[in-house]
Design a protein around this motif. Sequence first.
Motif, PDB file in Angstrom:
ATOM      1  N   VAL A  93      44.777  29.579  43.076  1.00 49.57           N
ATOM      2  CA  VAL A  93      43.825  29.905  42.011  1.00 49.57           C
ATOM      3  C   VAL A  93      42.612  30.638  42.605  1.00 49.57           C
ATOM      4  N   GLY A  94      42.165  30.187  43.779  1.00 50.87           N
ATOM      5  CA  GLY A  94      41.047  30.884  44.439  1.00 50.87           C
ATOM      6  C   GLY A  94      41.401  32.315  44.797  1.00 50.87           C
ATOM      7  N   TYR A  95      42.594  32.514  45.310  1.00 51.25           N
ATOM      8  CA  TYR A  95      43.051  33.862  45.666  1.00 51.25           C
ATOM      9  C   TYR A  95      43.112  34.752  44.427  1.00 51.25           C
ATOM     10  N   LEU A  96      43.702  34.243  43.359  1.00 51.62           N
ATOM     11  CA  LEU A  96      43.781  35.027  42.129  1.00 51.62           C
ATOM     12  C   LEU A  96      42.387  35.311  41.579  1.00 51.62           C
ATOM     13  N   GLY A  97      41.479  34.363  41.724  1.00 48.87           N
ATOM     14  CA  GLY A  97      40.100  34.583  41.287  1.00 48.87           C
ATOM     15  C   GLY A  97      39.429  35.707  42.050  1.00 48.87           C
ATOM     16  N   VAL A  98      39.636  35.737  43.359  1.00 50.43           N
ATOM     17  CA  VAL A  98      39.051  36.812  44.176  1.00 50.43           C
ATOM     18  C   VAL A  98      39.655  38.159  43.796  1.00 50.43           C
ATOM     19  N   VAL A  99      40.961  38.205  43.615  1.00 54.86           N
ATOM     20  CA  VAL A  99      41.623  39.452  43.226  1.00 54.86           C
ATOM     21  C   VAL A  99      41.053  39.956  41.898  1.00 54.86           C
ATOM     22  N   HIS A 100      40.912  39.048  40.934  1.00 60.56           N
ATOM     23  CA  HIS A 100      40.378  39.446  39.628  1.00 60.56           C
ATOM     24  C   HIS A 100      38.896  39.804  39.719  1.00 60.56           C
ATOM     25  N   CYS A 101      38.154  39.100  40.548  1.00 62.73           N
ATOM     26  CA  CYS A 101      36.733  39.407  40.711  1.00 62.73           C
ATOM     27  C   CYS A 101      36.556  40.821  41.262  1.00 62.73           C
ATOM     28  N   ILE A 102      37.336  41.150  42.259  1.00 61.32           N
ATOM     29  CA  ILE A 102      37.250  42.499  42.834  1.00 61.32           C
ATOM     30  C   ILE A 102      37.667  43.534  41.788  1.00 61.32           C
ATOM     31  N   ALA A 103      38.736  43.247  41.058  1.00 56.51           N
ATOM     32  CA  ALA A 103      39.196  44.187  40.038  1.00 56.51           C
ATOM     33  C   ALA A 103      38.153  44.374  38.935  1.00 56.51           C
ATOM     34  N   ASN A 104      37.442  43.304  38.600  1.00 54.30           N
ATOM     35  CA  ASN A 104      36.466  43.368  37.506  1.00 54.30           C
ATOM     36  C   ASN A 104      35.115  43.938  37.917  1.00 54.30           C
ATOM     37  N   TRP A 105      34.736  43.797  39.178  1.00 51.56           N
ATOM     38  CA  TRP A 105      33.372  44.123  39.574  1.00 51.56           C
ATOM     39  C   TRP A 105      33.272  45.319  40.519  1.00 51.56           C
ATOM     40  N   THR A 106      34.372  45.977  40.827  1.00 53.73           N
ATOM     41  CA  THR A 106      34.290  47.164  41.682  1.00 53.73           C
ATOM     42  C   THR A 106      34.770  48.385  40.914  1.00 53.73           C
ATOM     43  N   ARG A 107      34.308  49.525  41.364  1.00 54.34           N
ATOM     44  CA  ARG A 107      34.779  50.772  40.758  1.00 54.34           C
ATOM     45  C   ARG A 107      36.257  50.965  41.107  1.00 54.34           C
ATOM     46  N   GLU A 108      36.952  51.600  40.211  1.00 56.60           N
ATOM     47  CA  GLU A 108      38.394  51.789  40.404  1.00 56.60           C
ATOM     48  C   GLU A 108      38.715  52.596  41.659  1.00 56.60           C
ATOM     49  N   ASP A 109      37.848  53.551  42.015  1.00 53.85           N
ATOM     50  CA  ASP A 109      38.139  54.400  43.166  1.00 53.85           C
ATOM     51  C   ASP A 109      38.022  53.664  44.506  1.00 53.85           C
ATOM     52  N   VAL A 110      37.425  52.473  44.539  1.00 51.18           N
ATOM     53  CA  VAL A 110      37.324  51.714  45.791  1.00 51.18           C
ATOM     54  C   VAL A 110      37.980  50.331  45.696  1.00 51.18           C
ATOM     55  N   ALA A 111      38.615  50.038  44.566  1.00 51.55           N
ATOM     56  CA  ALA A 111      39.190  48.700  44.362  1.00 51.55           C
ATOM     57  C   ALA A 111      40.256  48.373  45.408  1.00 51.55           C
ATOM     58  N   ALA A 112      41.125  49.303  45.731  1.00 57.15           N
ATOM     59  CA  ALA A 112      42.182  49.038  46.708  1.00 57.15           C
ATOM     60  C   ALA A 112      41.583  48.748  48.084  1.00 57.15           C
ATOM     61  N   GLU A 113      40.565  49.511  48.456  1.00 57.66           N
ATOM     62  CA  GLU A 113      39.914  49.267  49.747  1.00 57.66           C
ATOM     63  C   GLU A 113      39.233  47.907  49.762  1.00 57.66           C
ATOM     64  N   MET A 114      38.633  47.527  48.650  1.00 57.81           N
ATOM     65  CA  MET A 114      37.969  46.231  48.574  1.00 57.81           C
ATOM     66  C   MET A 114      38.984  45.087  48.655  1.00 57.81           C
ATOM     67  N   GLN A 115      40.142  45.249  48.016  1.00 58.25           N
ATOM     68  CA  GLN A 115      41.183  44.223  48.124  1.00 58.25           C
ATOM     69  C   GLN A 115      41.638  44.082  49.573  1.00 58.25           C
ATOM     70  N   SER A 116      41.826  45.205  50.258  1.00 54.92           N
ATOM     71  CA  SER A 116      42.237  45.173  51.666  1.00 54.92           C
ATOM     72  C   SER A 116      41.163  44.533  52.530  1.00 54.92           C
ATOM     73  N   PHE A 117      39.911  44.903  52.295  1.00 53.18           N
ATOM     74  CA  PHE A 117      38.802  44.342  53.057  1.00 53.18           C
ATOM     75  C   PHE A 117      38.705  42.833  52.823  1.00 53.18           C
ATOM     76  N   SER A 118      38.893  42.407  51.585  1.00 50.64           N
ATOM     77  CA  SER A 118      38.878  40.987  51.258  1.00 50.64           C
ATOM     78  C   SER A 118      39.972  40.244  52.022  1.00 50.64           C
ATOM     79  N   TYR A 119      41.150  40.839  52.081  1.00 52.42           N
ATOM     80  CA  TYR A 119      42.267  40.220  52.787  1.00 52.42           C
ATOM     81  C   TYR A 119      41.960  40.102  54.275  1.00 52.42           C
ATOM     82  N   VAL A 120      41.381  41.141  54.861  1.00 47.09           N
ATOM     83  CA  VAL A 120      41.015  41.103  56.285  1.00 47.09           C
ATOM     84  C   VAL A 120      39.977  40.006  56.536  1.00 47.09           C
ATOM     85  N   LEU A 121      38.983  39.914  55.650  1.00 48.91           N
ATOM     86  CA  LEU A 121      37.977  38.852  55.783  1.00 48.91           C
ATOM     87  C   LEU A 121      38.621  37.469  55.677  1.00 48.91           C
TER      88      LEU A 121
END
Length: 166
Positions: free
Chosen positions: A79-107
């Motif tokens: 649930v925490g993982y899905l929350g982070v994925v949705h948070c990034i999808a909801n709060w980042t611009r579409e042009d950087v969303a994929a990079e933010m998901q990758s950065f989140s995974y690395v963190l």
Amino acid sequence: VWINQGVPQGVVGLLLATSPAAEAVVMFFWRRMGLRVSARQMILASCIATAVRWAAVALGPPVPVLFVLQAMHCVTFAVGYLGVVHCIANWTREDVAAEMQSFSYVLQQGASVVGLSLFGWLAGPFGALAFFASALLGIIGVVCVLVSLRLNPPRAAQAAMPLPQT
């Protein structure tokens, strides 16, 4: 730690298998459940469950309770993982969303390495009580999410808020 507490080695294997099984169930059924919860509510639920789960594990409960606590992985991680994925999808611009998901995974992976290393260092002298450190991280997460909600209320709440007088 569990073997030192008298849990048979074969049962430890079953306990370890319980977590990913519970996670898989949530991942498989999440979309079908149709829950209407925000990303930060999901993260908050995960943090609360984390604090409860690891504090309970630190107390050395009996094996049946350990199975329930291991099944809580479906909330503490999935649930925490899905929350982070949705948070990034909801709060980042579409042009950087994929990079933010990758950065989140690395963190996340970096935090896992550090967390597991620190836990191993604590488990030697403290045994099961080292799980309280994990519970503390859940409490810190709760505080962070609550601060986030206070600093930046959900969009629906922002729309309902009166505009400041100028």
